[in-house]
Design a protein around this motif. Structure first.
Motif, PDB file in Angstrom:
ATOM      1  N   VAL A 147     -57.122  53.202 -36.296  1.00  0.00           N
ATOM      2  CA  VAL A 147     -55.912  53.010 -35.507  1.00  0.00           C
ATOM      3  C   VAL A 147     -54.714  53.129 -36.440  1.00  0.00           C
ATOM      4  O   VAL A 147     -54.788  52.756 -37.611  1.00  0.00           O
ATOM      5  N   THR A 148     -53.628  53.671 -35.912  1.00  0.00           N
ATOM      6  CA  THR A 148     -52.392  53.770 -36.670  1.00  0.00           C
ATOM      7  C   THR A 148     -51.547  52.544 -36.379  1.00  0.00           C
ATOM      8  O   THR A 148     -51.290  52.220 -35.216  1.00  0.00           O
ATOM      9  N   LEU A 149     -51.154  51.868 -37.452  1.00  0.00           N
ATOM     10  CA  LEU A 149     -50.317  50.674 -37.329  1.00  0.00           C
ATOM     11  C   LEU A 149     -49.139  50.794 -38.284  1.00  0.00           C
ATOM     12  O   LEU A 149     -49.244  51.415 -39.338  1.00  0.00           O
ATOM     13  N   CYS A 150     -48.025  50.159 -37.917  1.00  0.00           N
ATOM     14  CA  CYS A 150     -46.924  50.063 -38.860  1.00  0.00           C
ATOM     15  C   CYS A 150     -47.341  49.071 -39.949  1.00  0.00           C
ATOM     16  O   CYS A 150     -48.292  48.293 -39.772  1.00  0.00           O
ATOM     17  N   ASN A 151     -46.643  49.085 -41.058  1.00  0.00           N
ATOM     18  CA  ASN A 151     -46.987  48.209 -42.169  1.00  0.00           C
ATOM     19  C   ASN A 151     -47.013  46.743 -41.746  1.00  0.00           C
ATOM     20  O   ASN A 151     -47.927  46.002 -42.117  1.00  0.00           O
ATOM     21  N   ALA A 152     -46.046  46.309 -40.952  1.00  0.00           N
ATOM     22  CA  ALA A 152     -45.979  44.901 -40.538  1.00  0.00           C
ATOM     23  C   ALA A 152     -47.199  44.497 -39.711  1.00  0.00           C
ATOM     24  O   ALA A 152     -47.790  43.436 -39.939  1.00  0.00           O
ATOM     25  N   HIS A 153     -47.603  45.337 -38.767  1.00  0.00           N
ATOM     26  CA  HIS A 153     -48.769  44.997 -37.946  1.00  0.00           C
ATOM     27  C   HIS A 153     -50.069  45.135 -38.732  1.00  0.00           C
ATOM     28  O   HIS A 153     -51.016  44.383 -38.517  1.00  0.00           O
ATOM     29  N   HIS A 154     -50.118  46.094 -39.651  1.00  0.00           N
ATOM     30  CA  HIS A 154     -51.306  46.244 -40.485  1.00  0.00           C
ATOM     31  C   HIS A 154     -51.481  44.990 -41.359  1.00  0.00           C
ATOM     32  O   HIS A 154     -52.582  44.446 -41.474  1.00  0.00           O
ATOM     33  N   GLY A 181     -45.016  50.814 -31.362  1.00  0.00           N
ATOM     34  CA  GLY A 181     -44.462  52.137 -31.118  1.00  0.00           C
ATOM     35  C   GLY A 181     -43.506  52.647 -32.180  1.00  0.00           C
ATOM     36  O   GLY A 181     -43.018  53.766 -32.070  1.00  0.00           O
ATOM     37  N   THR A 182     -43.253  51.865 -33.209  1.00  0.00           N
ATOM     38  CA  THR A 182     -42.352  52.342 -34.252  1.00  0.00           C
ATOM     39  C   THR A 182     -42.950  53.563 -34.944  1.00  0.00           C
ATOM     40  O   THR A 182     -44.170  53.719 -34.986  1.00  0.00           O
ATOM     41  N   GLU A 183     -42.089  54.389 -35.458  1.00  0.00           N
ATOM     42  CA  GLU A 183     -42.528  55.586 -36.183  1.00  0.00           C
ATOM     43  C   GLU A 183     -42.365  55.414 -37.688  1.00  0.00           C
ATOM     44  O   GLU A 183     -42.566  56.353 -38.441  1.00  0.00           O
ATOM     45  N   ASN A 184     -42.029  54.213 -38.110  1.00  0.00           N
ATOM     46  CA  ASN A 184     -41.738  53.934 -39.525  1.00  0.00           C
ATOM     47  C   ASN A 184     -42.889  53.229 -40.222  1.00  0.00           C
ATOM     48  O   ASN A 184     -43.575  52.403 -39.625  1.00  0.00           O
ATOM     49  N   GLU A 185     -43.070  53.558 -41.486  1.00  0.00           N
ATOM     50  CA  GLU A 185     -44.037  52.893 -42.361  1.00  0.00           C
ATOM     51  C   GLU A 185     -45.428  52.816 -41.735  1.00  0.00           C
ATOM     52  O   GLU A 185     -46.052  51.764 -41.680  1.00  0.00           O
ATOM     53  N   LEU A 186     -45.933  53.954 -41.285  1.00  0.00           N
ATOM     54  CA  LEU A 186     -47.229  54.005 -40.608  1.00  0.00           C
ATOM     55  C   LEU A 186     -48.384  54.053 -41.595  1.00  0.00           C
ATOM     56  O   LEU A 186     -48.304  54.697 -42.636  1.00  0.00           O
ATOM     57  N   GLU A 206     -60.203  45.589 -32.846  1.00  0.00           N
ATOM     58  CA  GLU A 206     -59.775  46.545 -31.819  1.00  0.00           C
ATOM     59  C   GLU A 206     -59.177  45.804 -30.619  1.00  0.00           C
ATOM     60  O   GLU A 206     -58.126  46.200 -30.093  1.00  0.00           O
ATOM     61  N   ALA A 207     -59.813  44.727 -30.201  1.00  0.00           N
ATOM     62  CA  ALA A 207     -59.302  43.920 -29.086  1.00  0.00           C
ATOM     63  C   ALA A 207     -57.958  43.285 -29.447  1.00  0.00           C
ATOM     64  O   ALA A 207     -57.044  43.231 -28.619  1.00  0.00           O
ATOM     65  N   TRP A 208     -57.838  42.820 -30.698  1.00  0.00           N
ATOM     66  CA  TRP A 208     -56.582  42.212 -31.151  1.00  0.00           C
ATOM     67  C   TRP A 208     -55.442  43.218 -31.051  1.00  0.00           C
ATOM     68  O   TRP A 208     -54.354  42.882 -30.573  1.00  0.00           O
ATOM     69  N   VAL A 209     -55.679  44.459 -31.481  1.00  0.00           N
ATOM     70  CA  VAL A 209     -54.647  45.492 -31.406  1.00  0.00           C
ATOM     71  C   VAL A 209     -54.237  45.718 -29.954  1.00  0.00           C
ATOM     72  O   VAL A 209     -53.043  45.787 -29.631  1.00  0.00           O
ATOM     73  N   HIS A 235     -54.571  42.123 -41.261  1.00  0.00           N
ATOM     74  CA  HIS A 235     -55.316  41.687 -42.447  1.00  0.00           C
ATOM     75  C   HIS A 235     -55.063  40.219 -42.776  1.00  0.00           C
ATOM     76  O   HIS A 235     -55.929  39.575 -43.372  1.00  0.00           O
ATOM     77  N   ASP A 236     -53.924  39.675 -42.371  1.00  0.00           N
ATOM     78  CA  ASP A 236     -53.704  38.229 -42.523  1.00  0.00           C
ATOM     79  C   ASP A 236     -54.704  37.452 -41.671  1.00  0.00           C
ATOM     80  O   ASP A 236     -55.170  36.387 -42.064  1.00  0.00           O
ATOM     81  N   ILE A 237     -55.040  37.999 -40.525  1.00  0.00           N
ATOM     82  CA  ILE A 237     -55.969  37.337 -39.603  1.00  0.00           C
ATOM     83  C   ILE A 237     -57.423  37.580 -40.011  1.00  0.00           C
ATOM     84  O   ILE A 237     -58.223  36.648 -40.076  1.00  0.00           O
ATOM     85  N   TYR A 238     -57.780  38.824 -40.295  1.00  0.00           N
ATOM     86  CA  TYR A 238     -59.177  39.183 -40.534  1.00  0.00           C
ATOM     87  C   TYR A 238     -59.547  39.296 -42.008  1.00  0.00           C
ATOM     88  O   TYR A 238     -60.714  39.515 -42.333  1.00  0.00           O
ATOM     89  N   GLY A 239     -58.570  39.155 -42.891  1.00  0.00           N
ATOM     90  CA  GLY A 239     -58.836  39.201 -44.325  1.00  0.00           C
ATOM     91  C   GLY A 239     -58.596  40.578 -44.905  1.00  0.00           C
ATOM     92  O   GLY A 239     -58.501  41.571 -44.181  1.00  0.00           O
ATOM     93  N   PRO A 240     -58.516  40.657 -46.248  1.00  0.00           N
ATOM     94  CA  PRO A 240     -58.225  41.939 -46.896  1.00  0.00           C
ATOM     95  C   PRO A 240     -59.327  42.975 -46.701  1.00  0.00           C
ATOM     96  O   PRO A 240     -59.056  44.172 -46.687  1.00  0.00           O
ATOM     97  N   GLU A 241     -60.561  42.542 -46.557  1.00  0.00           N
ATOM     98  CA  GLU A 241     -61.687  43.431 -46.276  1.00  0.00           C
ATOM     99  C   GLU A 241     -62.474  42.836 -45.106  1.00  0.00           C
ATOM    100  O   GLU A 241     -63.497  42.191 -45.298  1.00  0.00           O
ATOM    101  N   PRO A 242     -61.974  43.062 -43.888  1.00  0.00           N
ATOM    102  CA  PRO A 242     -62.630  42.445 -42.728  1.00  0.00           C
ATOM    103  C   PRO A 242     -64.117  42.783 -42.654  1.00  0.00           C
ATOM    104  O   PRO A 242     -64.527  43.901 -42.964  1.00  0.00           O
ATOM    105  N   LEU A 243     -64.899  41.796 -42.264  1.00  0.00           N
ATOM    106  CA  LEU A 243     -66.327  42.024 -42.086  1.00  0.00           C
ATOM    107  C   LEU A 243     -66.549  43.112 -41.041  1.00  0.00           C
ATOM    108  O   LEU A 243     -65.815  43.196 -40.055  1.00  0.00           O
ATOM    109  N   MET A 244     -67.584  43.915 -41.239  1.00  0.00           N
ATOM    110  CA  MET A 244     -67.874  44.987 -40.280  1.00  0.00           C
ATOM    111  C   MET A 244     -68.146  44.413 -38.893  1.00  0.00           C
ATOM    112  O   MET A 244     -67.846  45.048 -37.894  1.00  0.00           O
ATOM    113  N   SER A 245     -68.668  43.206 -38.842  1.00  0.00           N
ATOM    114  CA  SER A 245     -68.977  42.579 -37.551  1.00  0.00           C
ATOM    115  C   SER A 245     -67.722  42.221 -36.754  1.00  0.00           C
ATOM    116  O   SER A 245     -67.821  41.883 -35.576  1.00  0.00           O
TER     117      SER A 245
END
Length: 146
Positions: free
Chosen positions: A86-93, A32-37, A113-116, A97-107
């Motif tokens: 989806v809109t994410l703050c920098n930390a959550h974004h 819910g932060t409004e910073n660094e979106l 979406e479920a993780w978010v 990407h730490d979990i799914y990689g810098p270019e997550p597979l389309m699959s």
């Protein structure tokens, strides 16, 4: 224009032409932060572009080739480019990407979406009223008022 020698250049042309249509929310979908979106595409734009051009035999090696095909690409993939985001703050974004990689597979789009959604639920434990205190960690018990 010069020959496109960097694959990121093609993606930049795609993003530059449509970013005015992006629907970034006013707060992070998790905390819910409004910073660094930042806007996150569940379907990686670079992979989508590569698949599109390969399946249709469309060359994207030069700036002119990318610019010539991008309007049709937008029409064919409006949902993935503009709506399935989806809109994410920098930390959550960064965490996503730490979990799914810098270019997550389309699959992995539905998993992202479920993780978010899960992180949102964890962050906003049991739908309790939120406070206006900013969290210092990603998933602390401190909540931000929406």
């Amino acid at each position: 224009m010069a020959v496109n020698t960097n694959k990121r250049t093609a993606i930049k042309h795609i993003r530059d032409g449509i970013k005015s249509q992006y629907r970034k929310d006013s707060c992070c979908a998790i905390c819910g932060t409004e910073n660094e979106l930042e806007l996150h595409h569940y379907v990686t734009v670079g992979q989508l572009l590569k698949q599109y051009s390969t399946e249709r035999g469309i060359p994207i090696g030069t700036d002119e080739q990318v610019l010539a095909m991008r309007d049709q690409f937008y029409k064919d993939h409006w949902y993935e480019l503009v709506e399935y985001t989806v809109t994410l703050c920098n930390a959550h974004h960064k965490r996503l990407h730490d979990i799914y990689g810098p270019e997550p597979l389309m699959s992995t789009a539905s998993k992202q979406e479920a993780w978010v959604k899960i992180q949102h639920e964890k962050f906003n434990k049991k739908g309790e009223p939120a406070s206006t205190t900013k969290s210092t960690s990603l998933f602390s018990s401190v909540r931000i008022k929406k």
